[in-house]
Design a protein around this motif. Structure first.
Motif, PDB file in Angstrom:
ATOM      1  N   PHE A  58       0.782  -1.444  -0.045  1.00 51.29           N
ATOM      2  CA  PHE A  58       0.024  -0.085  -0.063  1.00 51.29           C
ATOM      3  C   PHE A  58       1.111   1.317   0.198  1.00 51.29           C
ATOM      4  N   GLU A  59       2.085   1.343   0.788  1.00 53.17           N
ATOM      5  CA  GLU A  59       2.802   2.504   0.547  1.00 53.17           C
ATOM      6  C   GLU A  59       3.498   2.566  -0.808  1.00 53.17           C
ATOM      7  N   TYR A  60       3.666   1.700  -1.396  1.00 56.10           N
ATOM      8  CA  TYR A  60       4.089   1.623  -2.667  1.00 56.10           C
ATOM      9  C   TYR A  60       3.157   2.029  -3.934  1.00 56.10           C
ATOM     10  N   PHE A  61       1.759   1.439  -3.525  1.00 57.69           N
ATOM     11  CA  PHE A  61       0.543   2.349  -4.278  1.00 57.69           C
ATOM     12  C   PHE A  61       0.883   3.946  -3.887  1.00 57.69           C
ATOM     13  N   ASN A  62       0.700   4.342  -2.711  1.00 58.32           N
ATOM     14  CA  ASN A  62       0.765   5.718  -2.348  1.00 58.32           C
ATOM     15  C   ASN A  62       1.591   6.461  -3.380  1.00 58.32           C
ATOM     16  N   GLN A  63       2.959   5.815  -3.413  1.00 55.81           N
ATOM     17  CA  GLN A  63       3.966   6.735  -4.166  1.00 55.81           C
ATOM     18  C   GLN A  63       3.472   6.487  -5.506  1.00 55.81           C
ATOM     19  N   LYS A  64       2.923   5.480  -6.103  1.00 62.92           N
ATOM     20  CA  LYS A  64       2.589   5.503  -7.616  1.00 62.92           C
ATOM     21  C   LYS A  64       1.071   6.200  -7.759  1.00 62.92           C
ATOM     22  N   GLY A  65       0.525   6.998  -6.739  1.00 58.67           N
ATOM     23  CA  GLY A  65      -0.522   7.700  -6.985  1.00 58.67           C
ATOM     24  C   GLY A  65      -1.838   6.999  -7.001  1.00 58.67           C
ATOM     25  N   LEU A  66      -1.863   5.623  -6.630  1.00 56.39           N
ATOM     26  CA  LEU A  66      -2.798   4.760  -6.427  1.00 56.39           C
ATOM     27  C   LEU A  66      -3.506   4.736  -4.985  1.00 56.39           C
ATOM     28  N   LEU A  67      -4.602   5.684  -4.834  1.00 57.28           N
ATOM     29  CA  LEU A  67      -4.784   5.889  -3.376  1.00 57.28           C
ATOM     30  C   LEU A  67      -5.476   4.704  -2.868  1.00 57.28           C
ATOM     31  N   ASN A  68      -5.236   4.583  -1.562  1.00 59.15           N
ATOM     32  CA  ASN A  68      -5.921   3.434  -0.660  1.00 59.15           C
ATOM     33  C   ASN A  68      -6.068   3.978   0.643  1.00 59.15           C
ATOM     34  N   HIS A  69      -6.451   3.048   1.532  1.00 57.64           N
ATOM     35  CA  HIS A  69      -7.053   3.263   2.849  1.00 57.64           C
ATOM     36  C   HIS A  69      -5.764   3.176   3.609  1.00 57.64           C
ATOM     37  N   PHE A  70      -4.835   2.910   3.707  1.00 56.34           N
ATOM     38  CA  PHE A  70      -3.450   2.631   4.558  1.00 56.34           C
ATOM     39  C   PHE A  70      -3.025   4.009   4.947  1.00 56.34           C
ATOM     40  N   ILE A  71      -2.865   4.108   6.292  1.00 51.73           N
ATOM     41  CA  ILE A  71      -2.150   5.116   6.747  1.00 51.73           C
ATOM     42  C   ILE A  71      -0.902   4.796   7.318  1.00 51.73           C
TER      43      ILE A  71
END
Ligand code: TMP
Length: 238
Positions: A58-71
């Motif tokens: 999920f951290e990797y997704f955030n870097q890729k602009g793929l938003l998700n619920h993970f904080i």
């Protein structure tokens, strides 16, 4: 984060409220189930592994602009996530034939599919999570046509990012299941988890299973194979 009202207990994790109404605490469990909970075992170490794997992805997704619920991850087996209203759909994407797809259509496992195939399953234990189509989703008022389009678009994006990520660590992404939730303003966001519990992952060279099929098919211990997935992910990100 002292508040600890249990909101939901699933097969592999528990969800607790926190002092912040917009934030939930997820506790991963050392538990594996199959056949919709009929088979259940305690597997020491699984919770920590899934918590770490899903956090990295999920951290990797955030870097890729793929938003998700993970904080953020807050302990070995706990993480904080955004509080969303979960949409009762299991969204499955398949790149290679396996599992229920192979069984239903009598197609041998391991065949590369010409294009990724998306399926919806209605999350309802009493009905045994039946496969449904877009019209059923609309009829059951699970999501609107526009939301279905968003969910499909996001799921295919997740597939592209995951295919590339796993390829980089020598793993073939066969299929996976994801879930989405709604923010109070209606925005749809990727939720739940991405772990070897919810994906089929085959070693690129040996085709050995690096996922929950090891448990489902009684192929051996799952902790060493989940550890292998985590080690490869860590190697990539270190
Ligand atoms: P299936 O082939 O059994 O339909 O599973 C497709 C993918 O979805 C596979 O990667 C496992 C995952 N999955 C879940 O995460 N939870 C479930 O309840 C089911 C049935 C499948």
């Amino acid at each position: 984060m002292g508040k600890s009202n249990l909101l939901y207990e699933g097969k592999a994790k528990r969800l607790f409220e926190t002092e912040d109404p917009q934030v939930l605490r997820v506790v991963y469990l050392d538990q594996a189930t199959a056949l919709n909970g009929v088979r259940k075992d305690m597997i020491q170490g699984k919770a920590e592994l899934n918590n770490q794997i899903t956090a990295i992805i999920f951290e990797y997704f955030n870097q890729k602009g793929l938003l998700n619920h993970f904080i953020k991850k807050i302990s070995k087996d706990e993480q904080l996530v955004e509080s969303l209203k979960i949409i009762p759909l299991e969204v499955v994407i398949r790149n290679v034939s396996a599992g229920s797809f192979s069984k239903r259509l009598s197609i041998s496992e391991g065949q590369q599919l010409e294009f990724p195939i998306l399926e919806f399953y209605y999350k309802d234990d009493h009905l045994d999570d039946p496969m449904i189509n877009d019209d059923h989703v609309k009829f059951l008022k699970i999501a609107t046509e526009e939301e279905i389009a968003t969910i499909k678009h996001e799921a295919h994006k997740v597939n592209r990012v995951l295919l590339d990520l796993f390829k980089q660590i020598g793993i073939r992404l066969i299929d996976f299941k994801i879930e989405f939730g709604r923010r109070p303003d209606g925005t749809i966001l990727l939720a739940d988890e991405i772990t070897p519990d919810t994906c089929r992952l085959w070693d690129e060279k040996t085709s050995s299973h690096l996922d929950k099929d090891v448990y489902r098919k009684n192929l051996g211990e799952i902790v060493p194979v989940y550890q292998e997935v985590l080690d490869r992910l860590k190697q990539k990100f270190n």
